[in-house]
Design an enzyme around this catalytic site. Structure first.
Site, PDB file in Angstrom:
ATOM      1  CB  THR A  61     -48.308  79.998  29.042  1.00 58.02           C
ATOM      2  OG1 THR A  61     -47.018  80.598  28.961  1.00 58.02           O
ATOM      3  CG2 THR A  61     -48.534  79.458  30.441  1.00 58.02           C
ATOM      4  CE  LYS A 108     -43.535  79.543  31.854  1.00 59.75           C
ATOM      5  NZ  LYS A 108     -44.631  80.012  32.687  1.00 59.75           N
ATOM      6  CE1 TYR A 137     -50.688  82.520  30.369  1.00 57.22           C
ATOM      7  CE2 TYR A 137     -50.171  84.828  30.697  1.00 57.22           C
ATOM      8  CZ  TYR A 137     -50.143  83.520  31.132  1.00 57.22           C
ATOM      9  OH  TYR A 137     -49.572  83.223  32.343  1.00 57.22           O
ATOM     10  CG  HIS A 196     -47.804  79.480  35.773  1.00 60.77           C
ATOM     11  ND1 HIS A 196     -48.289  79.515  34.496  1.00 60.77           N
ATOM     12  CD2 HIS A 196     -47.782  80.769  36.181  1.00 60.77           C
ATOM     13  CE1 HIS A 196     -48.564  80.768  34.157  1.00 60.77           C
ATOM     14  NE2 HIS A 196     -48.249  81.553  35.163  1.00 60.77           N
ATOM     15  CB  SER A 213     -45.307  88.232  30.299  1.00 56.13           C
ATOM     16  OG  SER A 213     -46.694  88.099  30.494  1.00 56.13           O
TER      17      SER A 213
HETATM   18  C1  LIG Z   1     -45.552  87.452  39.462  1.00 58.01           C
HETATM   19  C2  LIG Z   1     -45.480  86.387  38.409  1.00 58.01           C
HETATM   20  C3  LIG Z   1     -46.034  86.605  37.162  1.00 58.01           C
HETATM   21  C4  LIG Z   1     -45.968  85.615  36.174  1.00 58.01           C
HETATM   22  N1  LIG Z   1     -46.464  85.870  34.936  1.00 58.01           N
HETATM   23  C5  LIG Z   1     -46.399  84.898  33.974  1.00 58.01           C
HETATM   24  C6  LIG Z   1     -46.862  85.156  32.658  1.00 58.01           C
HETATM   25  O1  LIG Z   1     -47.323  86.252  32.339  1.00 58.01           O
HETATM   26  N2  LIG Z   1     -46.791  84.149  31.758  1.00 58.01           N
HETATM   27  C7  LIG Z   1     -46.278  82.913  32.064  1.00 58.01           C
HETATM   28  O2  LIG Z   1     -46.236  82.014  31.216  1.00 58.01           O
HETATM   29  N3  LIG Z   1     -45.809  82.659  33.306  1.00 58.01           N
HETATM   30  C8  LIG Z   1     -45.843  83.625  34.256  1.00 58.01           C
HETATM   31  N4  LIG Z   1     -45.333  83.374  35.491  1.00 58.01           N
HETATM   32  C9  LIG Z   1     -44.676  82.067  35.758  1.00 58.01           C
HETATM   33  C10 LIG Z   1     -43.179  82.132  35.410  1.00 58.01           C
HETATM   34  O3  LIG Z   1     -42.966  82.243  34.039  1.00 58.01           O
HETATM   35  C11 LIG Z   1     -42.428  80.872  35.881  1.00 58.01           C
HETATM   36  O4  LIG Z   1     -43.077  79.744  35.355  1.00 58.01           O
HETATM   37  C12 LIG Z   1     -42.335  80.731  37.404  1.00 58.01           C
HETATM   38  O5  LIG Z   1     -42.244  81.996  38.034  1.00 58.01           O
HETATM   39  C13 LIG Z   1     -41.095  79.898  37.742  1.00 58.01           C
HETATM   40  O6  LIG Z   1     -40.984  79.692  39.112  1.00 58.01           O
HETATM   41  P1  LIG Z   1     -40.040  80.581  40.073  1.00 58.01           P
HETATM   42  O7  LIG Z   1     -40.781  81.843  40.313  1.00 58.01           O
HETATM   43  O8  LIG Z   1     -39.927  79.716  41.275  1.00 58.01           O
HETATM   44  O9  LIG Z   1     -38.722  80.816  39.356  1.00 58.01           O
HETATM   45  C14 LIG Z   1     -45.362  84.368  36.475  1.00 58.01           C
HETATM   46  C15 LIG Z   1     -44.790  84.162  37.743  1.00 58.01           C
HETATM   47  C16 LIG Z   1     -44.834  85.152  38.696  1.00 58.01           C
HETATM   48  C17 LIG Z   1     -44.180  84.914  40.024  1.00 58.01           C
END
Ligand SMILES: Cc1cc2nc3c(=O)[nH]c(=O)nc-3n(C[C@H](O)[C@H](O)[C@H](O)COP(=O)(O)O)c2cc1C
Length: 361
Positions: A159, A233, A133, A257, A110
């Site tokens: 994203t 994404k 980002y 997300h 990330s």
């Molecule tokens: C705590 C947390 C932080 C996240 N941070 C990012 C991020 O920095 N960039 C991003 O594109 N998605 C981020 N996501 C989304 C994840 O990449 C992903 O799309 C999502 O967690 C998938 O669903 P799942 O948690 O049910 O596996 C984050 C998700 C969580 C739970």
């Protein structure tokens, strides 16, 4: 606090993490946006999907290897970009990367990583992608891309679903704030740009935050900035996907997300079916949202994904047992995926198709 859960399947890490994480941190990780309609739908979709078992296939040459763009992976299960991992473990993303390296798994790092890219690069040689980002100024975004390239990233995943951070109400109610040690390491020394001046009639959302949302021309700019393949994404409008393909993006991560962006959009599995039908069979589609088992991974691949990513599960495993936890959760997911392949007659990932889903009702 000692953990009372015996870990036999990947989702046990969620139950175990709930026993050790403090309530605000757990709310931040587990929560979704709005009423959490999409968050719940992501997992319900997997429960509705059923498999077609088969008895006769020969497995001595079977393999789960895939090639994704220029990356060869032993299994089609990657670590989704997840910010601020030092929140749950002092080694944060470094521990996650150690696990990925040990298991030859792909990791999408990330922009909001709490550890610097060079430290991650030291423990992980291959299969690193960088999640971008866009920053308010292109020069900052360009410096992130340069750091990613210098530290071995093999692709950029931009994203686009969260120009406005839809803060989880669950996390807000629990009083969550991001502690100093989990702040984004890559953005630490960046001088914030001047605030956009808003008049009393202006909206913080329309004239404020949305002014910094990347437009199609910015994605074009990004593609010209880097020699790496660019994936997107979190875009679901089919006409926008066509526009993105026309300017040269090389793949999509089908994602809502994890129910943390716009609430009430469709569950990821449903989106995936629509996107695969639209893009045709050869366009690389990664998938995330609601994957809690190798069965889920199998169902997503059968619905059209080339590979799946796990978000929350990696944080839960990291919280419970650091690098070993993340390695173990990946191993459990792989074992379950292989079991599904064995009992549905699939000897290669390419064999997993919608024919493996039960369609007779
Ligand atoms: C705590 C947390 C932080 C996240 N941070 C990012 C991020 O920095 N960039 C991003 O594109 N998605 C981020 N996501 C989304 C994840 O990449 C992903 O799309 C999502 O967690 C998938 O669903 P799942 O948690 O049910 O596996 C984050 C998700 C969580 C739970």
């Amino acid at each position: 606090m000692s953990i009372q859960t015996t870990i036999l399947q990947a989702s046990d890490y969620e139950a175990a993490a709930k026993q050790i994480l403090d309530a605000p941190t757990l709310a931040y990780i587990a929560g979704g946006s709005g009423d959490e309609t999409t968050l719940q739908a992501n997992q319900t979709a997997f429960k509705r999907s059923q498999l077609q078992q088969r008895a006769f296939a020969e497995f001595s040459q079977a393999s789960t290897q895939i090639k994704l763009l220029n990356t060869r992976l032993r299994h089609p299960i990657l670590l989704a970009p997840v910010a601020a991992q030092s929140l749950v473990h002092p080694d944060g993303e470094i521990a996650t990367a150690q696990a990925a390296e040990a298991l030859e798994a792909g990791m999408i790092i990330s922009t909001r990583t709490s550890k610097p890219l060079d430290a991650i690069n030291q423990v992980m040689r291959q299969n690193k992608w960088f999640q971008l980002y866009f920053q308010p100024e292109h020069k900052t975004t360009a410096s992130l891309i340069k750091q990613a390239e210098e530290n071995g990233a093999e692709a950029i995943v931009v994203t686009l679903d969260s120009p406005i951070q839809s803060v989880s109400l669950r996390a807000q109610k629990a009083g969550f704030t991001l502690p100093a040690h989990a702040q984004p390491a890559l953005l630490k020394h960046i001088t914030p740009p001047q605030h956009i001046h808003l008049t009393p009639d202006d909206s913080v959302i329309f004239q404020g935050l949305m002014q910094q949302a990347p437009a199609l021309k910015d994605i074009e700019w990004l593609i010209n900035q880097t020699h790496l393949p660019v994936l997107v994404k979190g875009v679901m409008a089919l006409d926008e996907i066509d526009q993105l393909r026309a300017i040269g993006i090389q793949g999509l991560v089908v994602s809502n997300h994890g129910g943390r962006a716009l609430d009430s959009v469709p569950d990821s599995l449903r989106l995936l079916a629509v996107m695969r039908a639209h893009t045709g069979k050869d366009f690389p589609l990664l998938f995330d949202g609601g994957v809690r088992s190798g069965y889920d991974a199998f169902k997503a691949i059968a619905t059209g994904a080339n590979a799946v990513c796990i978000g929350r599960l990696q944080l839960y495993a990291l919280a419970v047992n650091g690098a070993q936890g993340v390695a173990h959760v990946l191993k459990l997911l792989r074992d379950e995926l292989e079991l599904c392949m064995a009992l549905t007659g699939c000897t290669r990932i390419a064999d997993i198709s919608e024919k493996c889903l039960w369609r007779h009702d």
